[in-house]
Design a protein around this motif. Structure first.
Motif, PDB file in Angstrom:
ATOM      1  N   ASP A   1       0.957  -1.583   0.111  1.00 15.04           N
ATOM      2  CA  ASP A   1      -0.033   0.293  -0.108  1.00 15.04           C
ATOM      3  C   ASP A   1       1.028   1.460   0.119  1.00 15.04           C
ATOM      4  O   ASP A   1       1.290   1.746   0.824  1.00 15.04           O
TER       5      ASP A   1
ATOM      6  N   ARG B   1      -0.079   4.037   0.074  1.00 14.79           N
ATOM      7  CA  ARG B   1      -0.444   5.449   0.802  1.00 14.79           C
ATOM      8  C   ARG B   1       0.390   4.984   1.787  1.00 14.79           C
ATOM      9  O   ARG B   1      -0.057   3.629   2.470  1.00 14.79           O
TER      10      ARG B   1
ATOM     11  N   CYS C   1     -15.033   7.887   2.938  1.00 16.27           N
ATOM     12  CA  CYS C   1     -14.664   6.512   2.609  1.00 16.27           C
ATOM     13  C   CYS C   1     -13.856   6.570   1.216  1.00 16.27           C
ATOM     14  O   CYS C   1     -12.945   5.740   0.772  1.00 16.27           O
ATOM     15  N   ARG C   2     -14.151   7.667   0.215  1.00 14.36           N
ATOM     16  CA  ARG C   2     -13.771   8.341  -0.544  1.00 14.36           C
ATOM     17  C   ARG C   2     -12.205   8.359  -0.978  1.00 14.36           C
ATOM     18  O   ARG C   2     -11.502   7.302  -1.864  1.00 14.36           O
ATOM     19  N   HIS C   3     -11.212   8.568   0.208  1.00 12.92           N
ATOM     20  CA  HIS C   3     -10.471   8.623  -0.025  1.00 12.92           C
ATOM     21  C   HIS C   3      -9.499   7.408  -0.090  1.00 12.92           C
ATOM     22  O   HIS C   3      -9.144   6.663  -0.395  1.00 12.92           O
TER      23      HIS C   3
ATOM     24  N   LEU D   1     -10.886   4.296   0.333  1.00 13.42           N
ATOM     25  CA  LEU D   1     -11.768   3.009  -0.537  1.00 13.42           C
ATOM     26  C   LEU D   1     -12.214   3.162  -1.923  1.00 13.42           C
ATOM     27  O   LEU D   1     -11.753   2.181  -2.429  1.00 13.42           O
ATOM     28  N   GLY D   2     -11.885   4.491  -2.128  1.00  9.12           N
ATOM     29  CA  GLY D   2     -12.685   4.186  -3.512  1.00  9.12           C
ATOM     30  C   GLY D   2     -14.324   4.462  -3.695  1.00  9.12           C
ATOM     31  O   GLY D   2     -14.294   4.747  -5.528  1.00  9.12           O
ATOM     32  N   LYS D   3     -14.585   3.995  -2.787  1.00 13.44           N
ATOM     33  CA  LYS D   3     -15.823   4.222  -2.740  1.00 13.44           C
ATOM     34  C   LYS D   3     -16.791   5.038  -1.384  1.00 13.44           C
ATOM     35  O   LYS D   3     -16.015   5.553  -0.658  1.00 13.44           O
ATOM     36  N   SER D   4     -18.095   6.070  -1.766  1.00  9.95           N
ATOM     37  CA  SER D   4     -19.230   6.650  -0.575  1.00  9.95           C
ATOM     38  C   SER D   4     -19.407   5.582   0.495  1.00  9.95           C
ATOM     39  O   SER D   4     -19.419   4.063   0.250  1.00  9.95           O
TER      40      SER D   4
END
Length: 292
Positions: free
Chosen positions: A179, A181, A226-228, A230-233
């Motif tokens: 990962d 990040r 969550c978007r940051h 996991l890429g999902k809302s």
């Protein structure tokens, strides 16, 4: 065993011919498959289940997501996940079944094990490919565990706990290196807490604002977070958990579609069908027919 039913195994039901332990089993993969040929069909466990492949080919499906079986791969599954596998020829490696409470007598923090990234309950996060050096180190730990499983020495269970925790740390370090990040620790804490709340309340709470209130953040912050991460809302994560449970229930043909809709807190069968088709592209009936 019919593929139309999800059988739930406990550790004792998957013993290897010796007095069954209610807490842990470690075995070579070839021996495990020979003793339990039916476990290739979709099933779930009441315990943590780990598989490490040192050779062979095939596929492994976890919660309806398929992954290739390859040398050096580790699969981590939490209690309740549905999985099955298909192998091409001989497969070698190791398998571990361990109860959720196995470490509780050893660690003050009962939730310690859940903090490892591969125990999130998200299928893709539970699959880790180890480089050669780490793969050899993990195989050596499995061999030590096999010795301790047959040992009559004092503190054998404590040695098993130590060896398994060492393995978790080694694999976690590999997963973290993959990962790129560099997230601050509190981000992982918030993500873990959100996922835990979704797991506990997805049947009743469907809106991000409900979880934001429980986490003492705003709905906008939770969605952006969550978007940051996991890429999902947040809404998509809640919805995906409802869909996953719907799929798990649909495998069992003895449960009617209307009963599943009721169990998942939908107003009626029609609303459930529209919801399922919107996000899966097929009706619940079509999904059930395709999976059986």
């Amino acid at each position: 065993m019919s593929k139309a039913h999800i059988h739930t195994y406990d550790i004792c039901s998957l013993g290897m011919g010796k007095p069954a332990s209610e807490e842990m089993l470690v075995a070579r993969f070839t021996d495990y498959l020979a003793a339990h040929p039916d476990i290739k069909f979709p099933h779930r466990h009441s315990f943590y289940h780990l598989a490490f492949f040192t050779g062979g080919k095939g596929s492994h499906t976890i919660d309806f997501e398929r992954f290739p079986v390859e040398r050096g791969q580790m699969y981590f599954m939490i209690p309740g996940q549905v999985h099955s596998w298909f192998f091409e020829g001989k497969v070698t490696g190791y398998v571990v079944n361990v109860s959720a409470g196995f470490f509780n007598a050893f660690l003050q923090d009962a939730a310690y094990v859940e903090r490892f990234p591969f125990f999130s309950g998200v299928s893709a996060e539970g699959v880790v490919t180890l480089p050669e050096a780490a793969s050899l180190a993990v195989a050596a730990l499995f061999e030590e565990m096999l010795v301790e499983m047959d040992s009559t020495e004092a503190y054998s269970h404590d040695m098993l706990r130590l060896l398994m925790l060492e393995m978790f740390v080694k694999v976690s370090r590999v997963a973290r290196k993959d990962d790129t990040r560099q997230e601050p620790p509190h981000n992982y804490v918030l993500l873990r807490n959100f996922r835990k709340l979704v797991e506990q309340h997805y049947m009743q709470l469907r809106l991000p604002k409900d979880y934001a209130a429980l986490l003492y953040v705003t709905p906008n912050y939770l969605n952006a977070f969550c978007r940051h991460m996991l890429g999902k809302s947040a809404g998509e994560i809640i919805r995906d958990r409802v869909l996953l449970e719907a799929k798990r229930l649909l495998i069992n043909v003895d449960i009617s579609i209307s009963t599943i809709a009721y169990q998942l807190s939908f107003a009626d069968n029609s609303y459930f069908t529209k919801f399922f088709k919107k996000y899966e592209g097929v009706t619940p009936e079509e999904f059930r027919k395709n999976i059986s």
